[in-house]
Design a protein around this motif. Structure first.
Motif, PDB file in Angstrom:
ATOM      1  N   SER A   1     -41.112 -16.091  58.196  1.00  0.00           N
ATOM      2  CA  SER A   1     -40.938 -16.865  59.416  1.00  0.00           C
ATOM      3  C   SER A   1     -40.884 -15.937  60.612  1.00  0.00           C
ATOM      4  O   SER A   1     -40.696 -14.727  60.479  1.00  0.00           O
ATOM      5  CB  SER A   1     -39.643 -17.686  59.330  1.00  0.00           C
ATOM      6  OG  SER A   1     -38.525 -16.828  59.235  1.00  0.00           O
ATOM      7  N   VAL A   2     -41.050 -16.520  61.802  1.00  0.00           N
ATOM      8  CA  VAL A   2     -41.018 -15.713  63.023  1.00  0.00           C
ATOM      9  C   VAL A   2     -39.687 -14.979  63.185  1.00  0.00           C
ATOM     10  O   VAL A   2     -39.670 -13.767  63.463  1.00  0.00           O
ATOM     11  CB  VAL A   2     -41.318 -16.584  64.254  1.00  0.00           C
ATOM     12  CG1 VAL A   2     -41.108 -15.787  65.539  1.00  0.00           C
ATOM     13  CG2 VAL A   2     -42.735 -17.121  64.190  1.00  0.00           C
ATOM     14  N   PRO A   3     -38.523 -15.650  63.014  1.00  0.00           N
ATOM     15  CA  PRO A   3     -37.251 -14.915  63.122  1.00  0.00           C
ATOM     16  C   PRO A   3     -37.137 -13.773  62.116  1.00  0.00           C
ATOM     17  O   PRO A   3     -36.609 -12.710  62.429  1.00  0.00           O
ATOM     18  CB  PRO A   3     -36.200 -15.997  62.860  1.00  0.00           C
ATOM     19  CG  PRO A   3     -36.868 -17.273  63.234  1.00  0.00           C
ATOM     20  CD  PRO A   3     -38.295 -17.091  62.835  1.00  0.00           C
ATOM     21  N   GLU A   4     -37.666 -13.985  60.890  1.00  0.00           N
ATOM     22  CA  GLU A   4     -37.609 -12.937  59.880  1.00  0.00           C
ATOM     23  C   GLU A   4     -38.468 -11.745  60.284  1.00  0.00           C
ATOM     24  O   GLU A   4     -38.066 -10.578  60.129  1.00  0.00           O
ATOM     25  CB  GLU A   4     -38.071 -13.496  58.542  1.00  0.00           C
ATOM     26  CG  GLU A   4     -38.119 -12.484  57.413  1.00  0.00           C
ATOM     27  CD  GLU A   4     -36.755 -11.950  57.007  1.00  0.00           C
ATOM     28  OE1 GLU A   4     -36.712 -10.932  56.304  1.00  0.00           O
ATOM     29  OE2 GLU A   4     -35.737 -12.542  57.432  1.00  0.00           O
TER      30      GLU A   4
ATOM     31  N   ARG B   1     -36.712  -9.838  62.963  1.00  0.00           N
ATOM     32  CA  ARG B   1     -35.589  -9.058  62.440  1.00  0.00           C
ATOM     33  C   ARG B   1     -36.097  -7.769  61.791  1.00  0.00           C
ATOM     34  O   ARG B   1     -35.547  -6.685  62.013  1.00  0.00           O
ATOM     35  CB  ARG B   1     -34.811  -9.892  61.419  1.00  0.00           C
ATOM     36  CG  ARG B   1     -33.579  -9.177  60.851  1.00  0.00           C
ATOM     37  CD  ARG B   1     -32.936  -9.978  59.742  1.00  0.00           C
ATOM     38  NE  ARG B   1     -33.815 -10.083  58.584  1.00  0.00           N
ATOM     39  CZ  ARG B   1     -33.959  -9.119  57.671  1.00  0.00           C
ATOM     40  NH1 ARG B   1     -33.294  -7.976  57.806  1.00  0.00           N
ATOM     41  NH2 ARG B   1     -34.760  -9.288  56.648  1.00  0.00           N
ATOM     42  N   ARG B   2     -37.172  -7.874  61.000  1.00  0.00           N
ATOM     43  CA  ARG B   2     -37.726  -6.694  60.349  1.00  0.00           C
ATOM     44  C   ARG B   2     -38.269  -5.687  61.368  1.00  0.00           C
ATOM     45  O   ARG B   2     -38.089  -4.474  61.223  1.00  0.00           O
ATOM     46  CB  ARG B   2     -38.838  -7.098  59.389  1.00  0.00           C
ATOM     47  CG  ARG B   2     -38.356  -7.884  58.173  1.00  0.00           C
ATOM     48  CD  ARG B   2     -39.540  -8.278  57.304  1.00  0.00           C
ATOM     49  NE  ARG B   2     -39.120  -9.073  56.160  1.00  0.00           N
ATOM     50  CZ  ARG B   2     -39.962  -9.615  55.289  1.00  0.00           C
ATOM     51  NH1 ARG B   2     -41.284  -9.451  55.456  1.00  0.00           N
ATOM     52  NH2 ARG B   2     -39.508 -10.316  54.271  1.00  0.00           N
ATOM     53  N   ALA B   3     -38.917  -6.222  62.420  1.00  0.00           N
ATOM     54  CA  ALA B   3     -39.451  -5.334  63.457  1.00  0.00           C
ATOM     55  C   ALA B   3     -38.335  -4.596  64.179  1.00  0.00           C
ATOM     56  O   ALA B   3     -38.446  -3.395  64.478  1.00  0.00           O
ATOM     57  CB  ALA B   3     -40.287  -6.135  64.447  1.00  0.00           C
TER      58      ALA B   3
ATOM     59  N   LYS C   1     -37.745  -0.536  64.231  1.00  0.00           N
ATOM     60  CA  LYS C   1     -37.643   0.176  65.503  1.00  0.00           C
ATOM     61  C   LYS C   1     -36.378   1.034  65.548  1.00  0.00           C
ATOM     62  O   LYS C   1     -36.424   2.206  65.948  1.00  0.00           O
ATOM     63  CB  LYS C   1     -37.656  -0.819  66.660  1.00  0.00           C
ATOM     64  CG  LYS C   1     -37.567  -0.188  68.040  1.00  0.00           C
ATOM     65  CD  LYS C   1     -37.684  -1.245  69.130  1.00  0.00           C
ATOM     66  CE  LYS C   1     -36.491  -2.193  69.113  1.00  0.00           C
ATOM     67  NZ  LYS C   1     -36.545  -3.178  70.205  1.00  0.00           N
ATOM     68  N   GLU C   2     -35.260   0.483  65.120  1.00  0.00           N
ATOM     69  CA  GLU C   2     -34.010   1.231  65.137  1.00  0.00           C
ATOM     70  C   GLU C   2     -34.038   2.377  64.138  1.00  0.00           C
ATOM     71  O   GLU C   2     -33.478   3.456  64.385  1.00  0.00           O
ATOM     72  CB  GLU C   2     -32.829   0.296  64.844  1.00  0.00           C
ATOM     73  CG  GLU C   2     -32.555  -0.710  65.951  1.00  0.00           C
ATOM     74  CD  GLU C   2     -32.388  -0.051  67.310  1.00  0.00           C
ATOM     75  OE1 GLU C   2     -31.636   0.954  67.404  1.00  0.00           O
ATOM     76  OE2 GLU C   2     -33.008  -0.521  68.278  1.00  0.00           O
TER      77      GLU C   2
END
Length: 346
Positions: free
Chosen positions: A4-7, A10-12, A16-17
């Motif tokens: 899903s878009v929220p998932e 979250r992974r992106a 990044k971090e």
């Protein structure tokens, strides 16, 4: 099943971090930023993601310094105190469609063949300075594999791939197939004390070829060293002239007055890099004017860190002396400490 878009978001964000954390770890571990040659123009980004805001660009042919956060992103070192926010450069273009052009080339991992035989490759690379913080220690590894386009029965029978651990930036690979192409890369490890993570950096794959087997009625085939000599045929006359006059009456001593200078295999900004030397270090060589610009052809000597390049008689190693008339924003790079003869013109 597609996330899903929220998932995905979250992974992106986690990726990044993780890249930012790895870059901070590289800075604290290495102490000094690594050198990168810019292979193609590219914008910089405020964060290590192609969706981030674009900042000032880096130009093809220039050299930058930074701390890697992953195989895909490098955080530029700040020029001075403050220096604004972070700037990130992608290793490969984030704007191209299809095959993405290379943006940053790692100077520390630039492999160079010292000697090539039918069964061996002797290679060296600039490497990085020894970590200043105890108990950190630096190690290298050399990895190789037979080129997919050339791998056959002979390559499979004679060490098509392997890994060699080495304490310094130099190694000899034995047991290779004659007349075969091999992809080779340098790997850097900075080991910490127990309980700490190791820093691991991968250099790019570079193609080398072992010497061809003896033909029934011919001599030994061309080697990778022969190919390098042919590549720099235009500079052979200068190299021989420098070798003929490297004595105290014609050598000159220069000091590096820029933050750093890049060592190259020929007197051209397009020639491959051999390493870098920092401000304040001294270099010995013969001055040559190539296409109207002053270059220093280095005499036999062992250069200081971070390059530690060992220049022997007949080697080709050059440094641009003055870039004032070039559109690079660099100015004078080397300052003469001894006034001798003008040098060689070409």
């Amino acid at each position: 099943m597609e996330a899903s878009v929220p998932e995905r978001d979250r992974r992106a964000a986690e990726t990044k971090e993780a890249v930012k954390h790895a870059s901070s770890m590289a800075e604290s571990t290495l102490g000094e930023p690594l050198f990168y040659e810019v292979a193609n123009d590219s914008p910089t980004y405020s964060e290590p993601t192609p969706q981030a805001a674009k900042c000032t660009a880096v130009g093809k042919g220039t050299t930058v310094r930074g701390f890697p956060g992953s195989a895909a992103w490098v955080r530029l070192a700040r020029a001075g105190r403050g220096g604004g926010g972070e700037r990130w450069v992608p290793v490969r273009s984030q704007e191209a469609v299809g095959e993405r052009p290379l943006i940053l080339h790692s100077v520390w991992a630039e492999l160079r063949a010292i000697k090539t035989t039918q069964e061996t490759l002797e290679l060296t690379w600039p490497g990085v300075p020894v970590p200043k913080a105890a108990p950190l220690r630096r190690e290298y590894a050399l990895e190789w594999k037979a080129d997919d386009d050339e791998a056959g029965a002979s390559a499979a029978a004679a060490a098509p791939s392997g890994r060699l651990t080495c304490p310094e930036a130099r190694a000899v690979v034995h047991g290779l197939a004659a007349g075969t192409g091999f992809l080779v890369r340098a790997v850097l490890f900075v080991r910490g004390c127990e309980g700490q993570s190791d820093l691991r950096l991968l250099g790019p794959w570079t193609l080398f070829r072992t010497a061809a087997p003896l033909a029934p009625s011919a001599g030994v085939g061309p080697t990778a060293a022969d190919a390098e000599i042919r590549q720099h045929t235009a500079f052979d006359g200068l190299r021989q002239a420098i070798a003929a006059c490297t004595h105290p009456q014609r050598e000159r001593l220069f000091e590096v007055v820029h933050d750093y200078v890049i060592l190259r295999v020929g007197p051209s900004l397009k020639a491959k890099a051999r390493g870098a030397v920092k401000r304040g270090e001294r270099l010995r060589g013969v001055l040559a004017h190539v296409e109207g610009r002053p270059w220093l052809g280095l005499s036999p000597q062992v250069l200081p860190p971070p390059s530690k390049v060992d220049i022997s008689a007949g080697d080709s190693c050059w440094v641009l002396v003055d870039a004032t008339d070039m559109d690079l924003g660099l100015g004078v790079l080397l300052r003469a400490l001894q006034d001798c003869e003008v040098g060689i013109a070409a």
